[in-house]
Enzyme design. Structure first.
Site, PDB file in Angstrom:
ATOM      1  N   ARG A 178      20.300  -8.844  22.984  1.00 42.39           N
ATOM      2  CA  ARG A 178      18.919  -8.777  22.143  1.00 42.39           C
ATOM      3  C   ARG A 178      18.142 -10.383  22.608  1.00 42.39           C
ATOM      4  NH1 ARG A 178      20.231  -4.484  23.276  1.00 42.39           N
ATOM      5  NH2 ARG A 178      20.489  -2.887  21.964  1.00 42.39           N
ATOM      6  N   SER A 227      15.320  -0.689  14.434  1.00 40.07           N
ATOM      7  CA  SER A 227      16.254  -1.806  14.083  1.00 40.07           C
ATOM      8  C   SER A 227      16.111  -2.857  13.507  1.00 40.07           C
ATOM      9  CB  SER A 227      17.424  -2.047  14.820  1.00 40.07           C
ATOM     10  OG  SER A 227      18.154  -0.780  15.307  1.00 40.07           O
ATOM     11  N   GLU A 297      16.429  -8.810  14.062  1.00 38.48           N
ATOM     12  CA  GLU A 297      15.985  -8.294  15.368  1.00 38.48           C
ATOM     13  C   GLU A 297      14.339  -8.305  15.253  1.00 38.48           C
ATOM     14  OE1 GLU A 297      16.710  -4.266  18.073  1.00 38.48           O
ATOM     15  OE2 GLU A 297      18.433  -5.210  17.240  1.00 38.48           O
TER      16      GLU A 297
END
Length: 304
Positions: A178, A227, A297
């Site tokens: 990520r 998320s 995130e």
């Protein structure tokens, strides 16, 4: 900084500007304060000039994308948002037998990318199905699922900055979970993907299968950014949050989803502070119970 920067931005050629724009209607959380302006460059030259002016006047800015991975504060300092929805929307194809290269603008949505692949018979990007947001945002955060990450199929990226336009190979971006490492002050303009060729019906079958699986375990993409926290090494943020007893927890107009604990959903009247408050609670509880620091995130804009 002064307010003279607004006049200078107004003089840039080939841009559209929305002044004093509420960001709640531009983010998937449906919350957020009023930003000084959203700037829409129509060409990469206009994007470069925009960055030059903002840097010259030391104006804070961020790339808006589709608002899918952002939590924007209820009150914002003077700052600008940049949207590539008007300029970076190209989709170019080069075919080489059983392979193809796709050059896709950063402003193209992931949903459109998947539709173009299905209609053109291009395979290899099915794992992105159901991920909200734009191609540019997906590259920046190395978007993916358990089936794969975007860095796996990426070949090169074009970025723009106040210094100009530059093309970077995948290896230059030092991808990790990520995360990517773009040059300081640059933004993604487009990306080239390496894909295969397959029967359109076979690609469609894969897409439908993945969508069905996602719908079973995840809330609908309404009032949510997907998320909220990255999975820690060897574990899942959703499991930790559920084990901490927070699944379904409500704060104001925000709620930790009863369906997937790593998703926060908002209802009408929600504020960014509600979502942020739940995020703080999650981090504290998980740290106390498991000794694990969950890393967001979603990108936080306007929070101290």
């Amino acid at each position: 900084m002064g307010r003279n920067w607004r006049n200078k931005v107004s003089l840039i050629q080939r841009v559209k500007i929305a002044w004093d724009e509420p960001l709640a209607k531009h983010t998937m959380f449906r919350v957020g304060g009023v930003v000084s302006c959203i700037i829409y460059p129509e060409t990469f030259e206009a994007a470069i000039e925009t960055l030059k002016v903002l840097n010259r006047y030391r104006v804070r800015y961020f790339v808006l994308g589709k608002g899918s991975n952002l939590l924007v504060a209820d009150q914002l300092p003077e700052m600008a948002a940049i949207s590539l929805d008007l300029g970076a929307r190209h989709f170019d194809v080069w075919e080489f037998g059983k392979e193809a290269r796709l050059r896709v603008g950063a402003g193209v949505s992931i949903s459109r990318l998947i539709r173009e692949c299905m209609s053109g018979g291009f395979s290899g990007l099915e794992f992105l199905v159901g991920i909200p947001g734009s191609v540019g945002g997906a590259v920046v955060m190395n978007a993916g699922t358990s089936r794969g990450e975007i860095s796996r199929v990426l070949k090169k990226v074009t970025v723009v900055s106040a210094e100009g336009k530059m093309e970077l190979e995948k290896e230059d971006l030092d991808f990790s979970y990520r995360k990517s490492c773009l040059p300081q002050g640059s933004i993604v303009w487009d990306a080239v993907f390496r894909v295969g060729k397959d029967e359109k019906k076979e690609i469609k079958k894969k897409v439908i299968k993945i969508l069905k699986e996602r719908k079973k375990r995840q809330p609908a993409l309404l009032g949510t950014a997907g998320s909220v926290f990255k999975n820690p090494p060897g574990d899942y943020a959703g499991r930790l949050i559920e084990e901490a007893g927070l699944k379904g927890k409500v704060l104001g107009g925000a709620r930790i989803s009863p369906k997937h604990a790593n998703w926060i959903v908002t209802s009408q009247g929600a504020r960014a502070r509600d979502v942020y408050g739940l995020m703080k609670l999650v981090r504290e509880r998980v740290k106390d119970k498991f000794g694990i620091e969950l890393e967001p995130e979603v990108k936080l804009i306007g929070f101290d």
